[in-house]
Design an enzyme around this catalytic site. Structure first.
Site, PDB file in Angstrom:
ATOM      1  N   ASP A  23       0.852  -1.190   0.000  1.00 48.32           N
ATOM      2  CA  ASP A  23       0.000   0.000   0.000  1.00 48.32           C
ATOM      3  C   ASP A  23       0.887   1.239   0.000  1.00 48.32           C
ATOM      4  O   ASP A  23       2.063   1.180   0.381  1.00 48.32           O
ATOM      5  CB  ASP A  23      -0.951   0.003   1.193  1.00 48.32           C
TER       6      ASP A  23
ATOM      7  N   GLU B 233      -0.095  -0.496   5.802  1.00 50.22           N
ATOM      8  CA  GLU B 233       0.922   0.080   6.684  1.00 50.22           C
ATOM      9  C   GLU B 233       0.821   1.599   6.746  1.00 50.22           C
ATOM     10  O   GLU B 233       0.958   2.200   7.814  1.00 50.22           O
ATOM     11  CB  GLU B 233       2.317  -0.340   6.208  1.00 50.22           C
TER      12      GLU B 233
END
Length: 454
Positions: free
Chosen positions: A92, A156
């Protein structure tokens, strides 16, 4: 690069690595469905899973984590009796911010000035490619000498804790003798560096209400309390005149012992404008590695274009607080919450919502695995010795892994050196760093396996 067979193999794999990184960067995998479709993260997760399967990983799975995102897991068995190493990255990314400020499209890997530009190129899609390169080089030179687990996190950057909660519920899944977190970076390009500390973080959203509805600023301004003005006043209370973070009760005067960050070098890396002062006191290393730092990362207010002469009834802001090692993020959250409630002016109604939290981390750089990494980095970076530094950013998973696996050694390396400009516009990765760190990781895995056999 040296003539070591591993380095020659990695060099030959770099065109493939660039093509794969371009494919991975193309996914707009911001783990916030309010900004980008969830399907973009799902597509990126599937790409990562397919890449692991292509490298003969077993038990490849898309893990549905409690925050609604997916982390990707795979296991590559090594020789009998070999140690297990967990390799971490995240797929991500941060949102691109102002796309008009990018010199090339943020989700299109573009080569310029000997660097590859694109959101996630360094943080941390490049980290996943680094792991693939290291493993492929070992396969081509006699095989991977350890068992390998790979985990690629899907949220994250949001700090929502999905993988942490999943790991706590499935404690055997990520168990390993050593863990390599591929999400930090060298102190500068060409200087091999392991990260010794990470600041933790807490993220709060604060809302102020002062009126039942917006009012005409000419008719009511000067007596009616304006929520936006109240918010400006409140946020200003979080910093002293010199810019030092000032949250009631929070310790802000710790010192950093170790590698220092020259102020002139920092100004260049941070692209501080001529004549603009740095904020805070103490050394630069004190300020960014050893002390807390508050940042207003978002504020809801009328844009300048289309603004009307109105008093605002409601204002909202998102506040990030970086928490250094030695302090507890949960306690810092309480202190920041109490400060925001205590300093709201004019009796404004205050609502504070926690939207993310992660503890700071300190690695044991005296552990045996660091000897193996130091040897590997000296080969990958001829003429340079491994350095250790702090990092102002946060990787909340580190403390979860350290708690779950107290005997595991945790090393932090990665591609996010200062020129990478992660989280900013025009993020980029140095292909030279990608190549050399992939060599270092491959040699580390070999050195580590040999040290365990000795």
């Amino acid at each position: 690069m040296t003539a070591h067979p591993i380095s020659e193999t990695v060099a030959s794999l770099m065109p493939r690595a660039k093509a794969e990184l371009a494919e991975l960067v193309a996914f707009q995998s911001v783990a916030d469905p309010a900004q980008f479709p969830k399907s973009e993260c799902e597509a990126a997760a599937n790409w990562v899973a397919d890449a692991l399967r292509a490298e003969d990983f077993q038990d490849v799975a898309l893990l549905d984590t409690p925050d609604g995102t997916q982390s990707v897991y795979g296991f590559l068995p090594g020789p009998a009796g070999a140690p297990t190493v967990l390799l971490y990255a995240h797929y991500d990314v941060q949102p691109p911010l102002d796309e008009s400020a990018w010199l090339s499209p943020p989700f299109e890997l573009t080569e310029r000035d000997s660097r590859w530009f694109g959101r996630g190129a360094a943080d941390c899609k490049g980290g996943f490619i680094m792991h693939l390169l290291a493993l492929r080089a070992l396969k081509a030179d006699g095989g991977v000498p350890v068992s390998v687990k790979v985990i690629a996190e899907g949220s994250e950057e949001q700090g929502t804790g999905g993988l942490e909660r999943y790991a706590e519920a499935h404690p055997d899944l990520l168990a390993a003798d050593t863990i390599v977190i591929g999400d930090t970076g060298n102190f500068r390009v060409g200087l091999p560096t392991v990260t010794a500390t990470l600041r933790g973080m807490t993220m709060l959203r604060v809302t102020l209400d002062t009126l039942e509805g917006n009012l005409h600023s000419g008719q009511f301004g000067g007596a009616a309390p304006d929520a936006l003005a109240a918010m400006i006043h409140l946020l200003a209370s979080l910093r002293a005149e010199d810019g030092t973070t000032t949250v009631d009760g929070l310790v802000t005067d710790a010192d950093w012992e170790g590698l220092q960050y020259p102020e002139a070098e920092f100004r260049t890396d941070a692209k501080v404008l001529d004549g603009v002062e740095l904020i805070g006191t103490g050394t630069v290393a004190d300020r960014i590695w050893a002390r807390p730092a508050v940042t207003v990362i978002g504020i809801d207010c009328p844009p300048v274009v289309g603004a009307t002469p109105s008093l605002q009834a409601t204002a909202r802001a998102q506040v990030s607080l970086r928490v250094p090692p030695g302090q507890d993020a949960a306690e810092a959250t309480k202190l920041l919450t109490a400060h925001l409630k205590a300093h709201a002016p004019w009796g404004a109604r205050v609502a504070v919502e926690q939207v993310g939290q992660g503890q700071p981390f300190r690695a044991d750089i005296s552990s045996p695995a660091y000897t193996s990494m130091a040897q590997a980095m000296e080969t990958a970076y001829p003429g340079e010795k491994m350095q250790s530094s702090g990092m102002g950013g946060s990787i909340p998973l580190c403390n979860t892994l350290a708690t779950l696996y107290p005997e595991a050694e945790i090393l932090l390396i990665g591609l996010s050196e200062p020129e990478a400009q992660i989280h900013a516009v025009n993020e980029s990765v140095s292909p030279e760093e990608l190549e050399r760190l992939s060599v270092a990781e491959a040699l580390f895995l070999r050195n580590y396996a040999e040290s365990k056999r000795a």
